[in-house]
Design an enzyme around this catalytic site. Structure first.
Site, PDB file in Angstrom:
ATOM      1  N   TYR A 145       0.863  -1.181   0.000  1.00 60.77           N
ATOM      2  CA  TYR A 145       0.000   0.000   0.000  1.00 60.77           C
ATOM      3  C   TYR A 145       0.899   1.231   0.000  1.00 60.77           C
ATOM      4  CZ  TYR A 145      -4.232   2.636   1.424  1.00 60.77           C
ATOM      5  OH  TYR A 145      -5.316   3.488   1.494  1.00 60.77           O
ATOM      6  N   ALA A 146       1.176   1.759  -1.213  1.00 57.89           N
ATOM      7  CA  ALA A 146       2.186   2.813  -1.370  1.00 57.89           C
ATOM      8  C   ALA A 146       1.531   4.188  -1.420  1.00 57.89           C
ATOM      9  CB  ALA A 146       3.013   2.565  -2.629  1.00 57.89           C
ATOM     10  N   GLY A 153       2.752  12.638   4.675  1.00 53.96           N
ATOM     11  CA  GLY A 153       2.174  11.424   5.234  1.00 53.96           C
ATOM     12  C   GLY A 153       0.683  11.586   5.434  1.00 53.96           C
ATOM     13  N   TYR A 284     -11.409   6.382   2.230  1.00 55.32           N
ATOM     14  CA  TYR A 284     -11.265   6.184   3.667  1.00 55.32           C
ATOM     15  C   TYR A 284     -11.570   4.735   4.059  1.00 55.32           C
ATOM     16  CZ  TYR A 284     -11.084  11.241   4.593  1.00 55.32           C
ATOM     17  OH  TYR A 284     -10.718  12.557   4.644  1.00 55.32           O
ATOM     18  N   GLY A 407      14.273  -4.348  37.142  1.00 49.53           N
ATOM     19  CA  GLY A 407      15.376  -4.573  36.221  1.00 49.53           C
ATOM     20  C   GLY A 407      15.081  -5.628  35.180  1.00 49.53           C
ATOM     21  N   GLU A 430      -0.656   4.710   9.915  1.00 49.30           N
ATOM     22  CA  GLU A 430      -2.081   4.674   9.560  1.00 49.30           C
ATOM     23  C   GLU A 430      -2.868   5.824  10.173  1.00 49.30           C
ATOM     24  OE1 GLU A 430      -2.681   2.803   7.191  1.00 49.30           O
ATOM     25  OE2 GLU A 430      -0.720   1.865   7.412  1.00 49.30           O
ATOM     26  N   ALA A 521     -10.193  18.565  23.548  1.00 50.77           N
ATOM     27  CA  ALA A 521     -11.605  18.176  23.562  1.00 50.77           C
ATOM     28  C   ALA A 521     -11.793  16.790  22.974  1.00 50.77           C
ATOM     29  CB  ALA A 521     -12.435  19.203  22.792  1.00 50.77           C
TER      30      ALA A 521
END
Length: 658
Positions: A145-146, A153, A284, A407, A430, A521
């Site tokens: 998915y390019a 971005g 979308y 630790g 994403e 908000a």
């Protein structure tokens, strides 16, 4: 040296101790498991797939994995992917949770199945789906998915890769006009995929038509080398996802055929005529699918971290009480304060994610089957806020669980650092979380307007925006916590709206004057939403788990208010005595969670192999586990005298000359 009998006696004591913890649980474990996975069928599917990973030698957790080079980790992961594909359908959404939660590393096919195929289902025409879907599902055509570029971005509209239509040849000329336009970060691009779903600016006759997807072969079918005009590679080491080949790609006037444009919603004819149809926001759909996976499956990593931390906190003892007995660290109130609010938040996020999954699937089906976009805005807003909230929760949860284990939490053998490393990138990928909160804020403002002008159009989840004040006698009940969380978000939304409207230039105000208030908000909505989902689970799904879930829900609601009550304070809706009551009540509920803590984390049904931790086995000696790894399995100790000692001698020689 410790004798075998002494060691066996200690191991038996530890086993007996955890069994005692399990027996004191006050709810039926199986009912809780079903609630956490959204039903009996889903939980059974999880156990079925987990059992495959537990019993197949290829998937036995190797704690020496982190001593390997990235190259060796990638090759081992590829070998495991092949083994998984022999027996499993990796593209089946019913098994996404165990596929990402149980194995060590992430399968090669994850992006292909979770992003490329859903995008095809939404964006491709029926003819294109007929032509490609079988090859996509059987992995004959491997894609990435390019979308993201070096310079852009989240700002998808301003991507710079171009696809110029050439009328003479009826081809698209895909080109990277500058360094910033280089595709950067797509998973499975660097080494593996043969095809790419490339998002580019469509241009026809000098006119721009926005960003659209093009399905392009990028590597030769026989040699796997990049095709002429395409440069491809892996971007290098990064935080998390070490075995994922996130890549870069640039085009030099590369020619793609006319039908490479996924054309369900936009078509270009052979003579250059552009025809649009449907909702341009359909893009979308595929992004939502991946964000839903992040909310649904990846939230479970918070539960994995909590299981490790709670179990270790029962094994680990530090300091003695008045009876000279060492104290389990989970009995300390401060350890409970680190873990129990996170445990409550994990349950809240899981119940929220189940509701979101229903919403996303409903929206996806409406779009793909009926071209119905009525739920798109609501789904996008809720999912944006949830992705921002849940991914931050998992990363924060992993970090606090690591810190709660002292630790040993820093060591990879604890199983905690890898959760933090692998989950932290999800905050950015994403959809960067700040941007997503602003997208939710935009929807909140829209519904705030509807409250006045068109109240019937306001979705049920957002009707709280009409609240101006609430009067509650007991601030700690679930119903009143929901009211207060809703009022808090409503006040902050109205404050953000006022701040936005005080400037004449709305765009400038949004970008430079009101962003903090808007994001604040939005960040308060998901806690309210989660509480609604929590209450729905208690009222309509839980039976014998109602009581313990009510305790968890109250702890979650109280914690969310104590973490962010700014809106309530602005309008004097909480006084100091009520704040003290919230704090005291939360502390008073911790002993109940302490009694049930082990059962609450073990309700997830995670095996030792899935936990990938030496410090939190279901039974056994955690200290012997750690010692055996260090002394017998750590490959760095295979040489009795390491080659690095030669450099110590050279250092001495250098120092002698000073």
């Amino acid at each position: 040296m410790i004798s075998a009998s002494s060691q066996q006696k200690k191991q038996l004591q530890k086993y007996t101790m955890l069994e005692g913890e399990r027996k004191q649980g006050q709810f039926p474990l199986l009912e809780m498991s079903h609630l956490l996975y959204g039903g009996k069928d889903q939980f059974d599917k999880f156990l079925e797939r987990q059992n495959f990973f537990d019993t197949n030698p290829m998937f036995k957790v190797n704690h020496d994995f982190y001593n390997k080079s990235r190259q060796d980790q990638i090759l081992l992961n590829a070998e495991r992917t092949v083994e998984a594909m022999k027996k499993l359908s990796l593209g089946d959404p019913n098994y996404y949770t165990p596929n990402v939660l149980c194995p060590q590393g992430i399968f090669i096919s994850t992006v292909h199945f979770a992003m490329v195929i859903p995008a095809f289902q939404v964006l491709a025409s029926d003819d294109q789906i007929t032509k490609w879907m079988t090859s996509l599902k059987n992995f004959s055509a491997i894609g990435c998915y390019a979308q993201t570029e070096l310079g852009h971005g989240s700002d998808v509209q301003n991507l710079q890769t171009v696809a110029v239509f050439d009328k003479q040849t009826t081809e698209f000329v895909i080109h990277t006009p500058n360094i910033e336009a280089t595709k950067f970060w797509p998973g499975e691009l660097g080494l593996y995929c043969e095809f790419a779903l490339v998002f580019a600016q469509l241009q026809v006759d000098g006119k721009g038509y926005g960003v659209h997807p093009f399905w392009i072969r990028i590597r030769d079918k026989e040699t796997h080398k990049p095709l002429s005009g395409i440069e491809i590679g892996d971007i290098g080491p990064k935080m998390g996802y070490a075995v994922k080949d996130n890549g870069f790609m640039s085009f030099d006037h590369f020619r793609a055929p006319l039908d490479s444009l996924l054309n369900r919603y936009i078509k270009v004819s052979r003579d250059g005529k552009v025809e649009r149809q449907g909702n341009p926001k359909v893009g979308y759909g595929s992004m939502m699918y991946m964000r839903n996976i992040l909310c649904d499956q990846y939230t479970k990593f918070g539960g994995r971290a909590l299981t490790i931390a709670v179990r270790y906190s029962l094994y680990r003892k530090q300091f003695k009480d008045d009876n000279k007995q060492e104290i389990r660290i989970l009995d300390y109130q401060l350890q409970q304060q680190k873990l129990f609010p996170l445990l409550a938040e994990f349950y809240a996020c899981v119940f929220g994610s189940i509701k979101i999954k229903e919403l996303v699937n409903d929206n996806f089906n409406r779009i793909s089957q009926s071209n119905d976009f009525s739920l798109l805005g609501l789904t996008h807003a809720v999912l944006s806020g949830a992705k921002a909230n849940y991914t931050y929760f998992v990363s924060n949860c992993a970090e606090w669980c690591r810190l709660s284990c002292g630790g040993h939490g820093f060591a990879h053998y604890s199983g905690l650092p890898i959760i933090f490393f692998e989950m932290s990138p999800n905050i950015t990928l994403e959809g960067e979380n700040t941007i997503l909160n602003l997208q939710l804020a935009r929807y909140l403002l829209k519904q705030l307007q509807h409250i006045v002008s068109k109240p019937s159009a306001v979705p049920e989840f957002f009707k709280f925006l009409s609240l101006e004040t609430v009067k509650v006698d007991d601030v700690t009940t679930i119903d009143n916590l929901i009211k207060l969380l809703g009022l808090n978000c409503a006040i902050l939304t109205k404050y953000a709206a006022q701040k936005l409207m005080t400037h004449s230039d709305m765009k400038e105000s949004w970008d430079t004057k009101s962003g903090i208030a808007l994001a604040k908000a939005a960040s308060t909505f998901i806690p309210y939403f989660n509480m609604l989902c929590f209450l729905d689970t208690i009222n309509n799904k839980a039976k014998e788990t109602k009581e313990i879930l009510t305790i968890l829900a109250r702890i979650y609601g109280i914690t969310m208010l104590l973490n962010n009550m700014q809106g309530l304070l602005l309008k004097n809706q909480l006084n100091s005595q009520q704040i003290k009551t919230l704090q005291d009540t939360r502390e008073s509920l911790y002993p109940i969670i302490r009694t049930n803590a082990l059962c609450l984390v073990e309700a997830q049904g995670l095996s030792d192999n899935s936990l990938q931790s030496l410090i939190a086995p279901k039974e056994g000696d955690v200290y012997m586990n750690m010692y055996n790894f260090a002394s017998k399995e750590n490959s760095l100790n295979k040489q009795q005298v390491h080659n690095g000692i030669n450099y110590i001698q050279k250092m001495r020689e250098v120092n002698a000359k000073l």
